[in-house]
Design a protein around this motif. Structure first.
Motif: not given
Length: 180
Positions: A117, A135, A137-139, A141-142, A146-147, A149
């Motif tokens: 974060w 959780s 991942k979207s943060d 990526s936005n 490039q997330w 795993d």
């Protein structure tokens, strides 16, 4: 995975609510390999309290208040996760400036679990391959990251890992970056 980190200095930036294992275990490993590790925290409290699984954990001594810390005095920065810790730090301009100073100086910045974060807030996720607790991942990526795993990801001075199980690989990546 033994490393020679004698003479290397690492800052760990944290506040109350850090994930206990994600501060204490990298600190232990880096010190066992010879690095000097300094816990840096905002405010003037002599201790910060960890989070262990589902409740408050152990307290850790703060070696250096953030107000007197400088990236110039360290070779790398480690950012432990926990939900509370990075959520607190990402609202504090001095913490973000401290993180940015490491990146600007070309020094490794390592973030595990929820700590990425802080990479979102500092702009360090943008254009980089990163990982984190799922959780985020979207943060990430936005924010232009490039997330993926993976246990550990290293991209242009930024080291990321997903969770406490990844601490050995995370700490090893920090040590390799310090030795480079």
């Amino acid at each position: 995975m033994a490393h020679d980190l004698n003479g290397k200095r690492v800052a760990i930036l944290a506040s109350d609510g850090f994930e206990q294992s994600e501060l204490q275990e990298p600190k232990r490993l880096l010190e066992s390999w010879g690095a000097t590790v300094t816990v840096v925290a905002p405010g003037d409290a002599g201790k910060i309290r960890g989070w262990k699984e589902k409740d408050w954990g152990d307290s850790v001594t703060v070696d250096q208040p953030l107000s007197g810390a400088s990236a110039d005095n360290y070779d790398a920065l480690v950012l432990p996760g926990g939900v509370i810790n990075p959520d607190t730090l990402r609202t504090q301009a001095p913490a973000l400036a401290f993180i940015t100073a490491f990146a600007s100086a070309g020094k490794p910045v390592a973030a595990i679990c929820h700590a990425p974060w802080l990479l979102v807030e500092t702009g360090l996720a943008k254009g980089r391959k990163v990982t984190s607790w799922p959780s985020l991942k979207s943060d990430l990526s936005n924010a232009g990251g490039q997330w993926t795993d993976q246990e550990v990801v290293v991209d242009n001075g930024v080291i990321t890992s997903r969770k406490p199980d990844d601490i050995p690989a995370f700490s090893d990546a920090v040590a390799k970056a310090l030795a480079a």
